[in-house]
Design a protein around this motif. Structure first.
Motif, PDB file in Angstrom:
ATOM      1  N   VAL A 106     -10.897   6.729  10.888  1.00 42.43           N
ATOM      2  CA  VAL A 106     -12.352   6.861  10.940  1.00 42.43           C
ATOM      3  C   VAL A 106     -12.766   7.666  12.174  1.00 42.43           C
ATOM      4  N   ALA A 107     -12.156   7.373  13.318  1.00 47.70           N
ATOM      5  CA  ALA A 107     -12.512   8.071  14.554  1.00 47.70           C
ATOM      6  C   ALA A 107     -12.190   9.556  14.472  1.00 47.70           C
ATOM      7  N   VAL A 108     -11.039   9.906  13.905  1.00 48.96           N
ATOM      8  CA  VAL A 108     -10.651  11.315  13.779  1.00 48.96           C
ATOM      9  C   VAL A 108     -11.570  12.040  12.804  1.00 48.96           C
ATOM     10  N   PRO A 121     -15.526  21.479  22.463  1.00 50.84           N
ATOM     11  CA  PRO A 121     -15.160  20.262  21.724  1.00 50.84           C
ATOM     12  C   PRO A 121     -16.351  19.341  21.534  1.00 50.84           C
ATOM     13  N   PHE A 122     -16.397  18.689  20.376  1.00 54.60           N
ATOM     14  CA  PHE A 122     -17.451  17.723  20.112  1.00 54.60           C
ATOM     15  C   PHE A 122     -17.294  16.538  21.064  1.00 54.60           C
ATOM     16  N   PRO A 123     -18.380  15.944  21.515  1.00 50.34           N
ATOM     17  CA  PRO A 123     -18.279  14.788  22.432  1.00 50.34           C
ATOM     18  C   PRO A 123     -17.423  13.665  21.855  1.00 50.34           C
ATOM     19  N   GLU A 124     -17.532  13.440  20.528  1.00 46.63           N
ATOM     20  CA  GLU A 124     -16.729  12.384  19.909  1.00 46.63           C
ATOM     21  C   GLU A 124     -15.243  12.660  20.056  1.00 46.63           C
ATOM     22  N   ALA A 125     -14.850  13.934  19.943  1.00 46.31           N
ATOM     23  CA  ALA A 125     -13.441  14.296  20.070  1.00 46.31           C
ATOM     24  C   ALA A 125     -12.950  14.094  21.500  1.00 46.31           C
TER      25      ALA A 125
END
Length: 283
Positions: A96-98, A187-191
């Protein structure tokens, strides 16, 4: 939006080149895997484009545009997309996180709970009818590893779980995440947050400061530890894969053999149902 499209387009180009190389080398197994990943990436690209160009005028459709576009990439496809990037069996929370960090995913952990069982039913009904199945990692008892999802097109060895495999798979996943973050210009903050969480569990992967993790440093630190464990883990997985090939049928090789406790539980359930019918019939 444009950054995500650019990243997906680069990934599509990379996958297409990989398919061509595999076909020239007559490596059909790798070609099939890459083609499945390519189709998933292309669907994700279509989803983002549809979301960006959907009619924003309220009341012109029966449902909001984001809901329509999200359906273009199914839960199954999103899970495959994340696992293909990770390259190793993974728990639902990491999948889910990836998916969220790199693919604009809409996954939630509860959606993955019954996914493997659905895949098993599909395989039993029409074996090998799909280009890939989301299946189980297998323990040293050749039973399904609890909570670990894998991809059927991977080599059997990659889906085996020996004593060192959980750590090796974590380091492999961390390396893949770091590589993806390193490829993104912004990079996206979530990544970045995901890489930071993973790097804290790798000796030498983080510096003294509290800034964003350096992808190159994470890759180097993970590689150093992997070199310690890889040889033993590779041998353990190969032995388990040989056992699986000789002892399991097609279904069990993908979804695992039933354990004794599972069989006993099924028999007890059958006895309970049979006993209930007998009791009713004797009245």
């Amino acid at each position: 939006m444009s950054d995500r499209l650019d990243d997906l387009e680069r990934r599509i180009d990379t996958l297409r080149a990989g398919v061509r190389r595999a076909m020239r080398a007559r490596d059909s197994a790798t070609a099939r895997t890459l083609r499945a990943e390519l189709r998933t990436a292309e669907r994700a690209w279509d989803s983002l484009v549809s979301s960006d160009t959907a009619d924003p005028t309220p009341g012109t459709h029966d449902e909001p545009a984001p809901a329509r576009s999200a359906r273009l990439v199914t839960v199954r496809e999103q899970v495959h997309q994340a696992l293909a990037m990770l390259g190793a069996p993974a728990q639902a929370r990491l999948v889910v996180a990836v998916s969220d960090a790199f693919f604009h995913g809409t996954l939630r952990s509860p959606q993955l709970t019954s996914l493997r069982r659905d895949e098993e039913r599909s395989f039993k009904g029409s074996p090998y009818n799909r280009p890939y199945y989301l299946c189980a990692a297998l323990t040293d008892r050749l039973s399904p590893a609890r909570g670990l999802l894998a991809v059927s097109t991977w080599p059997v060895e990659r889906r085996m779980v020996g004593p060192l495999s959980p750590r090796v798979d974590f380091l492999t996943c961390a390396t893949r995440v770091a590589e993806e973050v390193g490829r993104l210009p912004f990079p996206f903050p979530e990544a970045v947050r995901l890489l930071a969480r993973m790097s804290r569990n790798i000796p030498g992967a983080t510096g003294a400061d509290l800034g964003p993790p350096d992808p190159g440093r994470v890759i180097d630190a993970a590689g150093t530890e992997l070199r310690v464990h890889a040889g033993r883990d590779t041998r353990d997985r190969a032995e388990l894969a040989e056992r699986a090939a000789s002892q399991l049928n097609d279904v069990a090789r993908l979804f695992g053999a039933a354990t004794l406790s599972t069989i006993m539980n099924r028999e007890q359930d059958t006895d309970v149902r049979t006993g209930a019918r007998t009791t009713r019939g004797s009245r």
